[in-house]
Write an enzyme that holds these catalytic residues in place. Sequence first.
Site, PDB file in Angstrom:
ATOM      1  CB  CYS A   1     -21.772  -7.922  13.064  1.00  0.00           C
ATOM      2  SG  CYS A   1     -23.101  -6.980  12.322  1.00  0.00           S
ATOM      3  CE1 TYR A   2     -24.750 -13.805   7.496  1.00  0.00           C
ATOM      4  CE2 TYR A   2     -22.845 -15.076   8.243  1.00  0.00           C
ATOM      5  CZ  TYR A   2     -24.026 -14.986   7.512  1.00  0.00           C
ATOM      6  OH  TYR A   2     -24.473 -16.072   6.813  1.00  0.00           O
TER       7      TYR A   2
ATOM      8  CD  GLU B   1     -14.613  -5.288  13.803  1.00  0.00           C
ATOM      9  OE1 GLU B   1     -14.917  -5.532  14.989  1.00  0.00           O
ATOM     10  OE2 GLU B   1     -15.358  -5.573  12.854  1.00  0.00           O
TER      11      GLU B   1
ATOM     12  CB  SER C   1       3.432   4.096  -7.141  1.00  0.00           C
ATOM     13  OG  SER C   1       3.374   3.954  -5.728  1.00  0.00           O
ATOM     14  N   GLY C   2       6.322   5.172  -5.754  1.00  0.00           N
ATOM     15  CA  GLY C   2       6.817   6.181  -4.826  1.00  0.00           C
ATOM     16  C   GLY C   2       6.022   6.197  -3.542  1.00  0.00           C
ATOM     17  N   GLY C   3       4.884   5.504  -3.529  1.00  0.00           N
ATOM     18  CA  GLY C   3       4.115   5.371  -2.296  1.00  0.00           C
ATOM     19  C   GLY C   3       4.867   4.448  -1.343  1.00  0.00           C
ATOM     20  CB  VAL C   4       4.289   3.714   2.250  1.00  0.00           C
ATOM     21  CG1 VAL C   4       4.964   2.907   3.335  1.00  0.00           C
ATOM     22  CG2 VAL C   4       4.154   5.163   2.658  1.00  0.00           C
TER      23      VAL C   4
ATOM     24  CB  SER D   1       5.351   0.475  -4.880  1.00  0.00           C
ATOM     25  OG  SER D   1       5.566   1.854  -4.880  1.00  0.00           O
ATOM     26  CB  THR D   2       9.027   2.849  -1.479  1.00  0.00           C
ATOM     27  OG1 THR D   2       8.359   3.758  -2.342  1.00  0.00           O
ATOM     28  CG2 THR D   2      10.464   3.254  -1.339  1.00  0.00           C
TER      29      THR D   2
ATOM     30  CE  LYS E   1       0.179   2.929   3.413  1.00  0.00           C
ATOM     31  NZ  LYS E   1      -0.072   2.684   1.967  1.00  0.00           N
TER      32      LYS E   1
END
Length: 607
Positions: free
Chosen positions: A86-87, A180, A230-233, A235-236, A381
């Site tokens: 693209c660009y 992508e 936070s309990g999210g993936v 930070s855990t 992730k």
Amino acid sequence: MYSMRMEHPQSIVILDFGGQYAHLIASRVRRFGAYAQILPPETPASALQGAAGIILSGGPQSVYESGSPQADPKIFDLKIPILGLCYGLHWMTQALDGTVMQGKVKEYGRTRIRVEGSGSCQRSMLFHACPEEFVVWMSHGDEATELPAGFVRTATSDACANAAFEDPKRKLFALQFHPEVTHTQHGNDILRSFVELCNPAPWSVKSYAAHIGDVIRSEVEDHKVFMLVSGGVDSTVAFTLLDSILGTDRVQGLLVDTGLMRKDEVRQIEEALGKLKLPNLRVEDASEEFFANLTGVYEPEAKRKVIGDTFVAVQQRVSAEMGLTAEQGWMLGQGTIYPDTIETGGTKHADQIKTHHNRVQMIQEMIDKGLVVEPLKDLYKDEVRKLGEELGLPHDLVWRHPFPGPGLGVRILCAEKPDVVDVPSVENQKPGIRSQVLPVKSVGVQGDGRTYRHALALFCEDPFSVPPEVERLATEIPNTTPQINRVLLSMSHAEPVPFVFTPGFLSRERANLLREADAMVMEEVRKAGLYEAIWQFPVVLLPFGTRTGGQSIVLRPIESTDAMTADAAHLPESALRAMIERIMTLSGIDMVFLDLTSKPPATIEWE
Ligand code: XMP
């Protein structure tokens, strides 16, 4: 933000012209087993000696505008394969004396291309695993009208004659589309072919885990680390990684209950981490403070800033109480991952889409003082999840849906007064389907830039078997109606009803209402066995209904692989019915909608 130094020899370098997709390119490349590093476009060619190949990313600007980002033309003397997207294609064309002009039409979304080369004419090495015609994802206004010397055209589309071209001798490749993103068929084959012909050194999450230990030890020196969990993936995994590298007595976790978490979430996190034997976790209920600070705050970015600042204030208060200050040798750990950085405009040229709470000013000042460690900041992730499994974290924890740092705060829309706009009704074009504009706006992303626009709700007789015309309208309307970036389907009402708006900010009462609706949805998703098939499922609260004080719920089930692009997920009718029936029993909820929009043009979250 990024150094101009290459971290690994024989890796693939992505020069980031500021598009939303630079990190996505890097994450794809890594999945092919090569290290990919993102560097600013102005990185001098001399600093890229030893790279295996270069990918030039897309970007929001036009290459012929003054001040548009430029790379060092000496990269062509490195004699390594280069791929412009693209660009990146526009810059490559201009740098090698071809011509770039504004195209006759802007192309956003899915487009069919035809690969050149059959018979005597050689097909591109990048397309050897592709059929003659396939669908790609385009997002551009400019195009190459004259190719540089030595280049041949390798693919074409209806709107863009030079959809792909290359100089096979010098191994220079240019694609007008985005291989992508998952919407591009054979995108992975194309990128893999490029990576293979670069012949890079091998790389994996396992080798990264071994290498990151040394990096963290040298960044942390003899500090101890105080980590917000936070309990999210993310930070855990970051907490567990720091604990495994530095030892339990040098790592302290803090879980701040913001009042914006999911139902029973705090208890579940305590239990899960308790089982992992990570004992240094303190839980602080700061919900009163959050709701007090959020009173009368309506604007999405202002809400994020208040949430981020309150987070830091609580963390500073608790850390002072516990003696975890910089003076006593402590620094702050965060579970920031790569996409968080780009979405905040962390790379110089990216348009700011949303501010992430882990980049608010107070945190930035601590980063500048070297008092923040972010062990996952280079990972995506799926890599964080793999690393979590490497570290022995339980499967259920590692595969939890991503949940944004500001929690339900970005899923409770706030407004002081209705915001109305007139758009033509769809009824004249599509018999049986009616439409109504919502009196609130939400965030979206189009052509690499942020939008803040209205959503349009569609109404039809049988919404449970989402009619194909409705799906088509969800793509067409945001492309053709400049005031709209989202399309919903009303699941509770077959016909438009007058919306009754009630001013609302982030209050405990509204958070409790959304928490209940969200818990019902998650229960039904698990019951139907859909939890792992769906990438993420935001449930959103809107400040209007059909009666004074009434509110509405939006269901936003998402299919994605990396959150950079996404599609609305299709749910089985029985699960959808069960969710809606239960939500409509909640006192205060008048309407339920289903969000049908892809990203782009909408974002996954509403704010
Ligand atoms: P969007 O809405 O930008 O979301 O398409 C992409 C992914 O990022 C998550 N998200 C956030 N995560 N802090 C976070 O930690 C935030 O402020 C934030 N905003 C969005 C979102 O849930 C999705 O997975």
